[in-house]
Design a protein around this motif. Structure first.
Motif, PDB file in Angstrom:
ATOM      1  N   TYR A  43       1.661  -2.131 -10.176  1.00 45.63           N
ATOM      2  CA  TYR A  43       1.753  -2.220  -8.717  1.00 45.63           C
ATOM      3  C   TYR A  43       3.089  -2.810  -8.290  1.00 45.63           C
ATOM      4  O   TYR A  43       3.853  -3.327  -9.105  1.00 45.63           O
ATOM      5  N   ASP A  82       5.054  -5.337  -5.282  1.00 39.77           N
ATOM      6  CA  ASP A  82       4.877  -6.347  -4.237  1.00 39.77           C
ATOM      7  C   ASP A  82       6.152  -6.476  -3.422  1.00 39.77           C
ATOM      8  O   ASP A  82       7.226  -6.021  -3.844  1.00 39.77           O
ATOM      9  N   TYR A  83       6.057  -7.131  -2.262  1.00 43.86           N
ATOM     10  CA  TYR A  83       7.204  -7.237  -1.361  1.00 43.86           C
ATOM     11  C   TYR A  83       7.107  -8.505  -0.521  1.00 43.86           C
ATOM     12  O   TYR A  83       6.033  -9.105  -0.351  1.00 43.86           O
ATOM     13  N   ASN A 114       0.980  -3.369  -2.932  1.00 42.21           N
ATOM     14  CA  ASN A 114       0.238  -2.121  -2.782  1.00 42.21           C
ATOM     15  C   ASN A 114      -0.959  -2.102  -3.737  1.00 42.21           C
ATOM     16  O   ASN A 114      -1.335  -3.125  -4.291  1.00 42.21           O
ATOM     17  N   LYS A 115      -1.581  -0.963  -3.897  1.00 41.05           N
ATOM     18  CA  LYS A 115      -2.776  -0.769  -4.731  1.00 41.05           C
ATOM     19  C   LYS A 115      -3.937  -1.652  -4.281  1.00 41.05           C
ATOM     20  O   LYS A 115      -4.712  -2.162  -5.097  1.00 41.05           O
ATOM     21  N   LYS A 116      -4.076  -1.784  -2.962  1.00 39.73           N
ATOM     22  CA  LYS A 116      -5.194  -2.582  -2.419  1.00 39.73           C
ATOM     23  C   LYS A 116      -6.538  -1.923  -2.714  1.00 39.73           C
ATOM     24  O   LYS A 116      -7.567  -2.598  -2.737  1.00 39.73           O
ATOM     25  N   ASN A 169      -4.284  -8.366  -2.205  1.00 37.54           N
ATOM     26  CA  ASN A 169      -2.963  -7.742  -2.100  1.00 37.54           C
ATOM     27  C   ASN A 169      -2.569  -7.451  -0.656  1.00 37.54           C
ATOM     28  O   ASN A 169      -1.497  -6.899  -0.399  1.00 37.54           O
ATOM     29  N   LYS A 170      -3.429  -7.824   0.275  1.00 39.68           N
ATOM     30  CA  LYS A 170      -3.164  -7.545   1.689  1.00 39.68           C
ATOM     31  C   LYS A 170      -1.932  -8.286   2.184  1.00 39.68           C
ATOM     32  O   LYS A 170      -1.656  -9.407   1.764  1.00 39.68           O
TER      33      LYS A 170
END
Length: 243
Positions: A197, A199-200, A222-224, A231-232
């Motif tokens: 996944y 992240d940001y 992502n990949k929630k 991951n929200k």
């Protein structure tokens, strides 16, 4: 975050404060509205965006040699029976022309539940406002994803994390920051169905002076559909005092 973790962190900070008289030793204490690690919430006991955590640690530099060691701690709630993350690290910083390089090792320790313990080697390069960093897992497991300690026979070793970050002062006391990271799980973890996944983080920080800063950022991954609400994207505010 609970009383036990706050008490333990407070004792650690109090014990370190007398040592701060040394110019080579620095400390930091933070209060954040939500602790995310690589885009994922570190408090899974709540579904709300407000999951405050107490954090802090210290760094010791060995003069001008480039060698350093440090410790960083945070209250967490994602492992059964554990409420504290304690990071121990050390490394070597040096320059190659106009590029600042940093090589080291870091262990993430969870004293209440050691199944999450993870050790990584890392290397980072900074040129102006840009930093690229890669972390490579050398412990048997990666934050318990392979279930190695429970006898799964799987390994998290060789999981990798690549991060690109930029931090640019746009006006006095104001710095804008952005980062993107990519987690590539070991083959054993991926074969069990866990997806890689991204992240940001996008935000900034205001420097009040005297070591006090306030930061705010949108942080998520992502990949929630697989990892869930952890991951929200969250708006996270962090107040930090450097000692």
């Amino acid at each position: 975050m609970n009383r036990a973790s706050i008490k333990l962190l407070s004792v650690a900070f109090a014990a370190a404060l007398p040592l701060l008289a040394s110019a080579q030793l620095t400390g930091n204490v933070s209060l954040t509205s939500n602790y995310k690690f690589r885009g994922q919430d570190q408090d899974t006991g709540k579904v709300s965006a407000f999951k405050p955590a107490v954090q802090g640690g210290f760094d010791y530099a060995f003069g001008d040699t480039g060698w350093y060691v440090g410790n960083w701690n945070s209250s967490v709630n994602w492992l059964s029976g554990n409420s504290l993350e304690a990071d121990i690290y050390g490394g070597y910083k040096f320059k190659a022309g106009e590029v600042d390089l940093d090589l080291g090792a870091l262990s993430y320790l969870y004293p209440g539940n050691t199944s999450g313990n993870t050790t990584e080697l890392y290397g980072a390069a900074t040129f102006g406002p840009l930093t690229a960093k890669y972390s490579h897992t050398v412990s048997k497991d990666y934050f318990g994803w392979a279930g190695a300690k429970s006898g799964s026979g799987l390994k998290g070793r060789n999981t990798g994390y690549l991060n690109f970050a930029v931090a640019q002062e746009v006006m006095p006391k104001v710095t804008l920051k952005a980062a993107v990271g990519f987690t590539r799980f070991s083959s054993d973890i991926k074969d069990s169905g866990v997806p890689n996944y991204m992240d940001y983080s996008v935000g900034g920080a205001y420097d009040f002076g005297d070591g006090l800063t306030l930061g705010a950022a949108i942080v998520g991954a992502n990949k929630k559909d697989y990892f869930g609400s952890g991951n929200k994207a969250r708006l996270i505010a962090t107040l930090t005092k450097t000692l």
